[in-house]
Write an enzyme that holds these catalytic residues in place. Structure first.
Site, short mmCIF file in Angstrom:
data_model
loop_
_atom_site.label_atom_id
_atom_site.label_comp_id
_atom_site.label_asym_id
_atom_site.label_seq_id
_atom_site.Cartn_x
_atom_site.Cartn_y
_atom_site.Cartn_z
N ARG A 36 -2.29 43.21 31.38
CA ARG A 36 -3.24 44.01 31.11
C ARG A 36 -2.94 45.64 30.98
O ARG A 36 -3.90 46.30 31.25
CB ARG A 36 -4.31 43.67 32.30
CG ARG A 36 -4.97 42.21 32.06
CD ARG A 36 -6.02 41.65 32.89
NE ARG A 36 -6.39 40.51 32.67
CZ ARG A 36 -5.63 39.42 33.29
NH1 ARG A 36 -4.62 39.58 34.14
NH2 ARG A 36 -6.01 38.10 33.20
N LYS A 59 -2.70 56.05 19.91
CA LYS A 59 -3.23 54.84 19.08
C LYS A 59 -1.94 54.12 18.59
O LYS A 59 -1.01 54.41 18.44
CB LYS A 59 -3.65 55.76 17.51
CG LYS A 59 -4.98 56.16 17.50
CD LYS A 59 -5.23 56.69 15.78
CE LYS A 59 -6.67 57.17 15.77
NZ LYS A 59 -6.93 57.64 14.42
N GLU A 74 2.61 66.42 7.45
CA GLU A 74 1.68 66.46 8.52
C GLU A 74 1.95 68.00 8.97
O GLU A 74 0.98 68.46 9.37
CB GLU A 74 2.33 65.73 9.64
CG GLU A 74 1.71 63.93 9.37
CD GLU A 74 0.38 63.87 9.32
OE1 GLU A 74 -0.26 64.31 9.72
OE2 GLU A 74 0.07 62.94 8.31
N LYS A 116 -2.66 68.88 18.07
CA LYS A 116 -3.13 67.47 18.36
C LYS A 116 -3.55 67.28 19.76
O LYS A 116 -4.59 66.51 19.89
CB LYS A 116 -2.10 66.64 17.79
CG LYS A 116 -2.36 64.87 17.78
CD LYS A 116 -1.75 64.07 17.10
CE LYS A 116 -2.48 62.65 17.28
NZ LYS A 116 -1.83 61.52 16.49
N GLU A 133 -11.70 58.95 18.79
CA GLU A 133 -12.07 59.22 17.66
C GLU A 133 -13.75 59.17 17.06
O GLU A 133 -13.92 58.50 16.16
CB GLU A 133 -11.22 58.79 16.57
CG GLU A 133 -11.39 59.47 15.06
CD GLU A 133 -10.21 58.82 14.19
OE1 GLU A 133 -8.99 58.81 14.54
OE2 GLU A 133 -10.62 58.55 12.99
N ARG A 159 -11.56 64.28 16.39
CA ARG A 159 -10.34 63.70 16.24
C ARG A 159 -9.96 63.22 14.72
O ARG A 159 -8.83 63.32 14.31
CB ARG A 159 -9.92 62.58 17.17
CG ARG A 159 -8.57 62.02 16.96
CD ARG A 159 -8.20 60.94 18.10
NE ARG A 159 -6.79 60.49 17.94
CZ ARG A 159 -5.99 59.86 18.70
NH1 ARG A 159 -6.48 59.70 19.97
NH2 ARG A 159 -4.68 59.44 18.44
N ASN A 192 -7.25 63.73 10.07
CA ASN A 192 -7.15 63.29 8.98
C ASN A 192 -7.25 63.87 7.47
O ASN A 192 -7.51 63.48 6.61
CB ASN A 192 -8.19 61.85 8.71
CG ASN A 192 -7.93 60.80 9.77
OD1 ASN A 192 -6.59 60.65 9.98
ND2 ASN A 192 -9.05 60.22 10.05
N HIS A 205 -6.02 63.15 4.33
CA HIS A 205 -5.60 61.73 4.22
C HIS A 205 -6.31 60.76 3.45
O HIS A 205 -5.87 59.62 2.99
CB HIS A 205 -5.40 61.33 5.72
CG HIS A 205 -4.33 61.75 6.48
ND1 HIS A 205 -3.78 63.02 6.57
CD2 HIS A 205 -3.08 61.17 7.00
CE1 HIS A 205 -2.82 63.18 7.29
NE2 HIS A 205 -2.50 62.02 7.44
N HIS A 252 -4.06 58.23 1.43
CA HIS A 252 -3.84 56.68 1.64
C HIS A 252 -4.16 55.94 0.52
O HIS A 252 -3.50 54.95 0.23
CB HIS A 252 -5.26 56.29 2.66
CG HIS A 252 -4.74 56.70 4.01
ND1 HIS A 252 -5.88 56.98 5.12
CD2 HIS A 252 -3.66 56.82 4.79
CE1 HIS A 252 -5.18 57.28 6.16
NE2 HIS A 252 -3.90 57.25 6.08
N HIS A 287 4.67 59.31 2.75
CA HIS A 287 3.43 59.75 3.34
C HIS A 287 3.26 61.10 3.38
O HIS A 287 1.99 61.70 3.03
CB HIS A 287 3.39 59.31 4.91
CG HIS A 287 2.26 59.79 5.62
ND1 HIS A 287 1.17 59.04 5.43
CD2 HIS A 287 1.90 60.71 6.58
CE1 HIS A 287 0.15 59.66 6.14
NE2 HIS A 287 0.71 60.66 6.98
N1 GLY Z 1 -2.92 59.99 13.34
C1 GLY Z 1 -4.26 60.54 13.57
C2 GLY Z 1 -4.57 60.19 14.99
O1 GLY Z 1 -3.75 59.94 15.92
O2 GLY Z 1 -5.64 60.37 15.10
#
Ligand code: GLY
Length: 336
Positions: free
Chosen positions: A113, A135, A177, A205, A215, A219, A223, A226, A230, A242
């Site tokens: 957990r 993430k 990026e 970031k 997000e 956040r 993107n 992006h 994508h 990318h």
């Molecule tokens: N890669 C975008 C984020 O971490 O929110």
């Protein structure tokens, strides 16, 4: 050689340090949780990895490539944790790029957990994006990154020495990026040396993650560029890196903002200069790609809650813009 820089991701009791610079790996032992009696290093055979830790360490290798970013790999890693006898007081160390930090982070988030994970990013893309912000996810046959969790690391190492052997294709992925961060702040990041530039990208970031960890809104500014990127990655079956796709996506976002009278021609030109001249990334959509396919894929993008949604530049800076008409999107694509 510039000194190491330390950036804090400020999340209250879960705040953590990101150590950036040549030789940053020497700081890894100092990031280990005091409770850890064992470490599991999750990595790939292709990652140059010599981690020397002051506690018993087991190495777990995962497969290379998106086809291994699956729940099956999570099970394999978790079963290795079981064989090692890892407890939630120990530590997982992810050594690699975004795929490794996704898998190791997800496995750490769910093992007993939840247990600590430290990310040692070995790619530029991982340093300025994937290793920061918690993430984690794996793919399903139905789509990418559909199963995962937010699970913050306890520390991150960005040792720039790892970039010396990085294949140029992967370096370009990070460049896209970096170009994005130029526009998120309007700062001349190119004027900074690489340590300071990576550290600045991390701090940009970190601020967005601190403001909106899950997000809800802010956040998603990460993107920028992006949505088309994508679509380009899918339609070319990752023939474009990318970073190349993000470069094109940034210029497209500027053209779309111009189409909506949010920015002027000079600002579009600034995007073309940073993407094309500063980072040497492509600024136009390859001629063999059809607008209809790109439109369909962009509409499927996960930010499209209601109509077409983009992250766009404008008088108040970069923000989320909803309900953009398909005719405006097509007009902007036609200028690409
Ligand atoms: N890669 C975008 C984020 O971490 O929110």
């Amino acid at each position: 050689m510039s000194a190491l820089q330390r950036v804090v991701v400020p999340l209250g009791e879960r705040s953590y340090d990101v150590v950036v610079g040549h030789g940053a790996i020497a700081e890894l032992a100092g990031l280990l949780p005091g409770t850890a009696r064992k470490a599991a290093v999750v990595t790939q055979a292709t990652v140059p990895c010599s981690i020397d830790l002051p506690l018993p360490t087991a190495r777990i290798e995962i497969g290379v490539g998106e086809s291994h970013k699956t729940l099956t790999t999570i099970e394999l890693v978790a079963r290795s944790f079981a064989r090692i006898g890892l407890t939630r007081h120990d530590v997982v160390i992810a050594v690699g790029g975004g795929m490794v930090t996704d898998i190791a982070g997800f496995a750490a988030a769910t093992w007993h957990r939840g247990m600590p994970v430290i990310n040692v990013a070995t790619t530029l893309l991982g340093m300025v994006d994937g290793a920061i912000g918690g993430k984690t996810a794996v793919n399903l046959p139905e789509g990418k990154n559909l199963v995962g969790s937010f699970w913050q690391p306890s520390g991150v190492i960005c040792d720039l020495d790892a970039l010396a052997t990085l294949p140029s294709r992967e370096r370009r992925s990070g460049d896209g990026e970096m170009a994005k961060y130029h526009f998120l702040t309007g700062e001349d990041l190119e004027a900074l040396d690489l340590t300071a530039r990576v550290a600045r990208c991390v701090s940009i970031k970190a601020a967005l993650v601190a403001a909106d960890e899950r997000e809800g809104d802010q956040r998603a500014l990460l993107n920028y560029g992006h949505t088309l990127a994508h679509a380009l990655e899918i339609v070319t079956d990752h023939g474009l890196t990318h970073g190349e796709a993000v470069g094109i996506g940034l210029v497209f976002a500027a053209e779309l903002a111009r189409q909506l009278d949010r920015i002027d021609d000079e600002r579009v030109k600034a995007h073309r200069v940073v993407v094309g001249d500063t980072y040497g990334l492509p600024t136009s959509v390859p001629t063999d790609l059809g607008a209809d396919d790109l439109m369909a894929l962009m509409a499927r993008d996960k930010k499209a809650l209601d109509g077409l949604t983009f992250v766009l530049d404008g008088p108040r800076g970069i923000e989320i813009v909803r309900d953009v008409s398909t005719s405006d999107v097509r007009a902007a694509l036609a200028r690409m």
